[in-house]
Enzyme design. Structure first.
Site, PDB file in Angstrom:
ATOM      1  N   GLN A 181       7.323  -7.950   7.230  1.00  0.00           N
ATOM      2  CA  GLN A 181       6.187  -8.831   7.493  1.00  0.00           C
ATOM      3  C   GLN A 181       5.283  -7.928   8.320  1.00  0.00           C
ATOM      4  OE1 GLN A 181       3.388 -10.348   8.438  1.00  0.00           O
ATOM      5  NE2 GLN A 181       4.313 -10.858  10.407  1.00  0.00           N
ATOM      6  N   SER A 182       4.252  -7.351   7.703  1.00  0.00           N
ATOM      7  CA  SER A 182       3.544  -6.227   8.334  1.00  0.00           C
ATOM      8  C   SER A 182       2.214  -6.612   8.988  1.00  0.00           C
ATOM      9  CB  SER A 182       3.290  -5.132   7.291  1.00  0.00           C
ATOM     10  OG  SER A 182       2.414  -5.628   6.305  1.00  0.00           O
ATOM     11  N   TYR A 228       5.747  -8.916  16.247  1.00  0.00           N
ATOM     12  CA  TYR A 228       5.917  -7.838  15.259  1.00  0.00           C
ATOM     13  C   TYR A 228       6.399  -6.558  15.948  1.00  0.00           C
ATOM     14  CZ  TYR A 228       4.358  -4.053  12.148  1.00  0.00           C
ATOM     15  OH  TYR A 228       4.285  -2.910  11.391  1.00  0.00           O
ATOM     16  N   GLN A 262       0.828  -1.220   0.000  1.00  0.00           N
ATOM     17  CA  GLN A 262       0.000   0.000   0.000  1.00  0.00           C
ATOM     18  C   GLN A 262       0.863   1.271   0.000  1.00  0.00           C
ATOM     19  OE1 GLN A 262      -3.541   1.347   2.798  1.00  0.00           O
ATOM     20  NE2 GLN A 262      -1.632   1.668   3.897  1.00  0.00           N
ATOM     21  N   ASP A 263       1.776   1.376   0.953  1.00  0.00           N
ATOM     22  CA  ASP A 263       2.546   2.613   1.089  1.00  0.00           C
ATOM     23  C   ASP A 263       3.533   2.785  -0.062  1.00  0.00           C
ATOM     24  OD1 ASP A 263       1.155   2.660   3.407  1.00  0.00           O
ATOM     25  OD2 ASP A 263       2.880   2.788   4.749  1.00  0.00           O
ATOM     26  N   ASP A 289      15.702  -8.693  -1.098  1.00  0.00           N
ATOM     27  CA  ASP A 289      15.219  -9.551  -0.015  1.00  0.00           C
ATOM     28  C   ASP A 289      15.846  -9.071   1.283  1.00  0.00           C
ATOM     29  OD1 ASP A 289      14.696 -11.697   1.822  1.00  0.00           O
ATOM     30  OD2 ASP A 289      14.235 -12.927   0.075  1.00  0.00           O
ATOM     31  N   LEU A 290      14.983  -8.788   2.259  1.00  0.00           N
ATOM     32  CA  LEU A 290      15.459  -8.270   3.551  1.00  0.00           C
ATOM     33  C   LEU A 290      16.403  -9.232   4.265  1.00  0.00           C
ATOM     34  CD1 LEU A 290      12.239  -6.703   5.109  1.00  0.00           C
ATOM     35  CD2 LEU A 290      14.416  -5.526   4.832  1.00  0.00           C
ATOM     36  N   GLU A 305       2.562   0.071  16.932  1.00  0.00           N
ATOM     37  CA  GLU A 305       2.544  -1.213  17.647  1.00  0.00           C
ATOM     38  C   GLU A 305       3.661  -1.270  18.693  1.00  0.00           C
ATOM     39  OE1 GLU A 305       0.961  -4.539  17.654  1.00  0.00           O
ATOM     40  OE2 GLU A 305      -0.647  -3.168  17.126  1.00  0.00           O
ATOM     41  N   LYS A 342      10.000  -4.628  15.407  1.00  0.00           N
ATOM     42  CA  LYS A 342      10.029  -3.240  14.925  1.00  0.00           C
ATOM     43  C   LYS A 342      10.752  -2.324  15.916  1.00  0.00           C
ATOM     44  CE  LYS A 342       7.749  -2.833  10.939  1.00  0.00           C
ATOM     45  NZ  LYS A 342       8.152  -2.012   9.790  1.00  0.00           N
ATOM     46  N   ALA A 396       9.501  -2.348   3.432  1.00  0.00           N
ATOM     47  CA  ALA A 396       9.369  -3.806   3.364  1.00  0.00           C
ATOM     48  C   ALA A 396       9.294  -4.369   4.775  1.00  0.00           C
ATOM     49  CB  ALA A 396      10.560  -4.411   2.639  1.00  0.00           C
ATOM     50  N   THR A 425       6.372   1.898  13.886  1.00  0.00           N
ATOM     51  CA  THR A 425       4.937   1.666  14.050  1.00  0.00           C
ATOM     52  C   THR A 425       4.438   1.935  15.465  1.00  0.00           C
ATOM     53  OG1 THR A 425       3.326  -0.146  14.237  1.00  0.00           O
ATOM     54  CG2 THR A 425       5.619  -0.771  14.283  1.00  0.00           C
ATOM     55  N   HIS A 467      -2.612   3.379   9.043  1.00  0.00           N
ATOM     56  CA  HIS A 467      -2.973   4.214   7.889  1.00  0.00           C
ATOM     57  C   HIS A 467      -3.505   3.321   6.785  1.00  0.00           C
ATOM     58  CE1 HIS A 467       1.274   3.295   8.051  1.00  0.00           C
ATOM     59  NE2 HIS A 467       1.315   3.323   6.731  1.00  0.00           N
TER      60      HIS A 467
HETATM   61  O1  G4F Z   1      -6.122  -3.906  10.866  1.00  0.00           O
HETATM   62  P1  G4F Z   1      -5.281  -4.641  11.833  1.00  0.00           P
HETATM   63  O2  G4F Z   1      -4.848  -6.000  11.441  1.00  0.00           O
HETATM   64  O3  G4F Z   1      -4.070  -3.677  12.160  1.00  0.00           O
HETATM   65  P2  G4F Z   1      -3.020  -3.607  13.380  1.00  0.00           P
HETATM   66  O4  G4F Z   1      -2.862  -4.899  14.048  1.00  0.00           O
HETATM   67  O5  G4F Z   1      -3.414  -2.448  14.224  1.00  0.00           O
HETATM   68  O6  G4F Z   1      -1.670  -3.301  12.608  1.00  0.00           O
HETATM   69  C1  G4F Z   1      -1.586  -2.341  11.553  1.00  0.00           C
HETATM   70  O7  G4F Z   1      -1.227  -1.091  12.085  1.00  0.00           O
HETATM   71  C2  G4F Z   1       0.086  -1.052  12.675  1.00  0.00           C
HETATM   72  C3  G4F Z   1       0.278   0.375  13.180  1.00  0.00           C
HETATM   73  O8  G4F Z   1      -0.250   0.474  14.471  1.00  0.00           O
HETATM   74  C4  G4F Z   1       1.121  -1.444  11.665  1.00  0.00           C
HETATM   75  F1  G4F Z   1       2.346  -1.410  12.208  1.00  0.00           F
HETATM   76  C5  G4F Z   1       0.829  -2.832  11.152  1.00  0.00           C
HETATM   77  O9  G4F Z   1       1.779  -3.199  10.157  1.00  0.00           O
HETATM   78  C6  G4F Z   1      -0.559  -2.835  10.538  1.00  0.00           C
HETATM   79  O10 G4F Z   1      -0.561  -1.966   9.429  1.00  0.00           O
HETATM   80  O11 G4F Z   1      -6.044  -4.782  13.231  1.00  0.00           O
HETATM   81  C7  G4F Z   1      -6.584  -3.656  13.895  1.00  0.00           C
HETATM   82  C8  G4F Z   1      -7.462  -4.106  15.058  1.00  0.00           C
HETATM   83  C9  G4F Z   1      -6.815  -5.103  16.018  1.00  0.00           C
HETATM   84  O12 G4F Z   1      -7.124  -4.701  17.332  1.00  0.00           O
HETATM   85  C10 G4F Z   1      -7.496  -6.428  15.735  1.00  0.00           C
HETATM   86  O13 G4F Z   1      -7.597  -7.295  16.852  1.00  0.00           O
HETATM   87  O14 G4F Z   1      -8.602  -4.795  14.506  1.00  0.00           O
HETATM   88  C11 G4F Z   1      -8.871  -5.931  15.309  1.00  0.00           C
HETATM   89  N1  G4F Z   1      -9.616  -6.898  14.524  1.00  0.00           N
HETATM   90  C12 G4F Z   1     -10.858  -7.361  14.840  1.00  0.00           C
HETATM   91  N2  G4F Z   1     -11.238  -8.281  13.948  1.00  0.00           N
HETATM   92  C13 G4F Z   1      -9.212  -7.521  13.402  1.00  0.00           C
HETATM   93  C14 G4F Z   1     -10.244  -8.388  13.029  1.00  0.00           C
HETATM   94  N3  G4F Z   1      -8.087  -7.383  12.684  1.00  0.00           N
HETATM   95  C15 G4F Z   1      -7.970  -8.139  11.548  1.00  0.00           C
HETATM   96  N4  G4F Z   1      -6.865  -7.990  10.790  1.00  0.00           N
HETATM   97  N5  G4F Z   1      -8.947  -9.021  11.159  1.00  0.00           N
HETATM   98  C16 G4F Z   1     -10.103  -9.196  11.874  1.00  0.00           C
HETATM   99  O15 G4F Z   1     -10.958  -9.993  11.515  1.00  0.00           O
END
Ligand code: G4F
Length: 343
Positions: free
Chosen positions: A87-88, A153, A16-17, A62-63, A131, A157, A85, A129, A183
């Site tokens: 494993q995000s 993760y 995406q980014d 490759d990282l 996170e 990071k 790059a 991040t 984002h």
């Molecule tokens: O969309 P998510 O998977 O994003 P998460 O874990 O916040 O991570 C993203 O943002 C980070 C920055 O803070 C980045 F570093 C990272 O690479 C990535 O871009 O999950 C967001 C929230 C979580 O609390 C998760 O438990 O959504 C909740 N959630 C609820 N149901 C779910 C789901 N997440 C996912 N992926 N799938 C679900 O079904």
């Protein structure tokens, strides 16, 4: 005549980014070298959708392969290197903790070493991040908030973040760490919750499925901004006089439930929540159909409950503001997915 264009290397160009940043830099007349991992399942669709595929020079990367990274830096001597790059996917990091540590932690050290040895003038941007704040020690989070990562993760990071600070202090490498909060955009991968919601709702709306959307924790909160806004900050950090760390966020937080409700409005859903926790469902009041249900399979071993960043430093030092707010972001993503499904 020598080519006077600035050279930017972007690892993670297929993500995406990568697409938004490449577009931004091409508009600024950069020569963009896009680094991609051979065999990555998601190939060049995003770059094609941005209409910039032909303008990017693609190079194998490759990282985990230090020799490849060294050769690339030695040969191209880029002015700027944006490391996007990784494993995000946080959820996958519990299944692949070692790979995540190698790619997201050690991989960054490899790039820093290659810069130090072979291309010391290269300015480096690291995609850090929110996170890393994990179990937050302060609300809102700033550059000074103590870290407490809650996933493999986040741990990986954090190593990369400190490596940037350390290489900048020890070896004068111009390494910046952008602590980006979540984002999103219509180019977001469908494994992330926002796009999972909008892509599934679009399928319900256009009659492609009658199955409800299955989600995990509806109550965690995120500070969601628009990826198109955030890539500008990556560039601004590298144009500043000194390398530094910046929080990039909107300063607002919303729950997953709120995102579901807001996205649902654009499909005409008026949601009513029933049941509790593991058996909660969201029914559209108008049709009586269940459109969302909780499936505990999507819960995480340790959750990050609330993220909200304070972007004051980015505003003050670099003159940056997030332009797209929560409602506009939901709308943008929902309408884009409906359009895609109609096609
Ligand atoms: O969309 P998510 O998977 O994003 P998460 O874990 O916040 O991570 C993203 O943002 C980070 C920055 O803070 C980045 F570093 C990272 O690479 C990535 O871009 O999950 C967001 C929230 C979580 O609390 C998760 O438990 O959504 C909740 N959630 C609820 N149901 C779910 C789901 N997440 C996912 N992926 N799938 C679900 O079904």
């Amino acid at each position: 005549m020598a080519d006077s264009k600035k050279i930017a290397m972007i690892s993670g160009i297929t993500g995406q980014d990568g697409g938004y940043l490449a577009k931004f830099l091409l508009e600024k007349n950069y020569r963009v070298l896009g680094l991609y991992r051979r065999g990555a399942t998601d190939t060049f669709s995003k770059l094609k959708e941005h209409g910039i595929f032909e303008q990017i020079e693609l190079l194998d990367f490759d990282l985990l392969e230090l020799s490849n990274i060294c050769r690339l830096l030695k040969k191209h001597q880029p002015d700027e290197f944006y490391n996007l790059a990784a494993q995000s996917f946080v959820a996958a990091s519990w299944e692949e903790p070692i790979y995540t540590a190698q790619a997201d932690g050690m991989g960054v050290l490899y790039i820093l070493e290659a810069i130090r040895e072979f291309s010391p003038k290269t300015r480096f941007y690291q995609a850090s991040t929110s996170e890393m704040f994990g179990k937050v020690q302060e609300i809102p989070q700033t550059e000074k908030t103590p870290f407490y990562p809650r996933s493999p993760y986040g741990v990986a990071k954090l190593m990369a973040h400190w490596a940037c600070v350390n290489y900048s202090e020890s070896f004068n490498v111009f390494a910046c760490s952008g602590i980006l909060f979540n984002h999103e955009s219509p180019m977001r991968g469908k494994e992330f919750v926002t796009r999972k919601i909008t892509s599934h709702f679009a399928r319900i709306y256009t009659g492609k499925t009658g199955e409800p959307l299955e989600l995990g924790n509806l109550n965690s909160k995120r500070d969601w901004g628009y990826a198109g806004d955030y890539v500008e900050m990556m560039w601004k950090m590298l144009q500043h006089t000194t390398p530094d760390t910046y929080v990039i966020s909107t300063g607002e937080t919303h729950s997953i439930r709120e995102f579901v409700e807001e996205a649902g409005k654009h499909c005409g859903f008026d949601l009513q929540w029933q049941g509790s926790e593991d058996s909660e469902t969201g029914t559209d009041k108008k049709t009586g159909k269940v459109v969302v249900k909780v499936n505990p399979k999507f819960y995480r071993p340790a959750e990050v409950d609330v993220l909200i960043g304070n972007p004051e430093k980015a505003k003050k030092v670099l003159g940056w503001n997030a332009k797209v707010d929560f409602k506009s972001l939901c709308r943008m993503m929902m309408l884009a997915d409906i359009e895609r499904e109609k096609k």
